[in-house]
Write an enzyme that holds these catalytic residues in place. Structure first.
Site, mmCIF file in Angstrom:
data_model
loop_
_atom_site.group_PDB
_atom_site.id
_atom_site.type_symbol
_atom_site.label_atom_id
_atom_site.label_comp_id
_atom_site.label_asym_id
_atom_site.label_seq_id
_atom_site.Cartn_x
_atom_site.Cartn_y
_atom_site.Cartn_z
ATOM 1 N N THR A 29 18.393 -39.883 0.089
ATOM 2 C CA THR A 29 18.782 -39.036 -1.037
ATOM 3 C C THR A 29 20.233 -38.611 -0.919
ATOM 4 O OG1 THR A 29 16.512 -38.226 -1.328
ATOM 5 C CG2 THR A 29 18.281 -36.868 -2.234
ATOM 6 N N GLU A 37 0.823 -1.203 0.000
ATOM 7 C CA GLU A 37 0.000 0.000 0.000
ATOM 8 C C GLU A 37 0.860 1.258 0.000
ATOM 9 O OE1 GLU A 37 -2.170 -2.932 2.824
ATOM 10 O OE2 GLU A 37 -0.153 -2.611 2.019
#
Length: 370
Positions: free
Chosen positions: A197, A55
């Site tokens: 992983t 704003e």
């Protein structure tokens, strides 16, 4: 040609808000458009935490042209003094005649702007808008659940496999898809994988782009502390922080020499509190149910606002089991063949909100239903 409606302007403000992704967090992504006599007077978005809100940016750009305008804002203008003054006061001072916002501020410290503006004579209206809700959802989740926004990502073949028959899942997706993931790595606070992983691929998990907006914390879920001291994530800790989450028994059982290998490198060890979690049901690699929620709430206290999870089916499954996945990125490549542990989406709990192409891959974006 029809005149734009309130909903149209709010959707445009939501698109503006997305420009702040990677800079605004942990603040909300917010967009603002000032309109007068059917034309755009000014616009703004929250680009970086600590800097002007959307704003204020729009009002500063508009100057005296803001008087009598309608402000379309994705989120209720704030009513508190933080790093910047209240946005609702700025709208009042600039003589804005009407404010339309999409989502009420869930933060009790900042809420109240609607009432303050209405008391000052501004016409204020909240208009339900899907685009505003989507762009604000990560902030709302953080405020209400006290945990980061969680993005689960995986690549799969067209027949639903997450790895090739040789076990290699690193290059299922196209270079364009991988570039998309690296851009996201450079916009989130955390990148998470499991120990499987790390052992299989030895990734460094750093964003491979020169335009990253933040350096993510790399988080390894490693219950038994099997991460090699010469793993890439450990050797590159000076390029970005690394945390390893392990069971308290594994951390307490570390030898002094092995503990020093981690601490000297700068790795942070996160101790998962076994005694504080019910152990009747165990999930990913023996972790008690609830471990993922505890970890995410811990990361939230460390100012981690969003996490990109790039783990395999075990870690992803644990997050889905605890209902912690907010966005799911599923990259489907036009190849076939793989193992039998593909992750699947429950269409009753998730809805697809976007579908796009990256080279030959299709990328589906799913979001949990409210």
């Amino acid at each position: 040609m029809r005149e734009p409606t309130d909903a149209d302007w709010l959707e445009s403000a939501a698109k503006l808000a997305l420009r702040g992704h990677g800079g605004a967090e942990p603040n909300p992504m917010v967009g603002c458009i000032l309109v007068k006599d059917g034309s755009v007077v000014s616009w703004g978005y929250h680009a970086r935490c600590g800097e002007l809100h959307a704003e204020a940016v729009a009002l500063n750009r508009a100057g005296i042209r803001a008087e009598g305008a309608t402000a379309y804002v994705t989120l209720e203008p704030c009513a508190h003094y933080g790093r910047t003054p209240p946005c609702c006061d700025a709208l009042i001072q600039h003589g804005v005649a009407r404010v339309v916002f999409g989502v009420a501020d869930p933060n009790p410290l900042a809420a109240g702007g609607e009432d303050r503006m209405r008391s000052a004579g501004i016409s204020v209206e909240q208009v339900s808008n899907a685009a505003c809700a989507q762009v604000t959802a990560p902030f709302v989740t953080r405020i209400r659940s006290k945990r980061p926004w969680i993005i689960a990502k995986w690549a799969q073949t067209i027949d639903g496999r997450t790895a090739t028959r040789t076990g290699d899942n690193r290059w299922i997706s196209s270079p364009q898809s991988r570039a998309m993931v690296h851009r996201e790595r450079g916009r989130v606070d955390g990148v998470m994988v499991g120990i499987g992983t790390v052992l299989a691929d030895n990734p460094h998990l750093l964003p491979r782009t020169s335009h990253f907006r933040r350096q993510p914390r790399r988080v390894i879920i490693d219950p038994q502390l099997a991460t090699p001291s010469d793993a890439q994530v450990v050797r590159t800790v000076t390029q970005g922080p690394v945390s390893i989450a392990a069971l308290s028994s594994a951390i307490e059982g570390l030898s002094d020499a092995r503990r020093s290998l981690f601490t000297d490198a700068g790795v942070t060890l996160i101790q998962l509190p076994q005694s504080a979690i019910a152990t009747s049901y165990r999930t990913f690699r023996g972790l008690p149910q609830g471990s993922m929620m505890w970890l995410m709430q811990h990361l939230y206290t460390q100012r981690v606002s969003n996490v990109l999870v790039e783990g395999g089916s075990g870690l992803l499954g644990a997050l889905f089991d605890e209902d912690l996945v907010d966005d799911a990125w599923c990259f489907t490549a036009p190849v076939s063949g793989g193992d039998e542990k593909a992750v699947s989406i429950d269409p009753l709990r998730f809805q697809r909100i976007d579908l796009r192409q990256r080279a030959n891959d299709s990328v589906a974006l799913w979001r949990r239903r409210d």
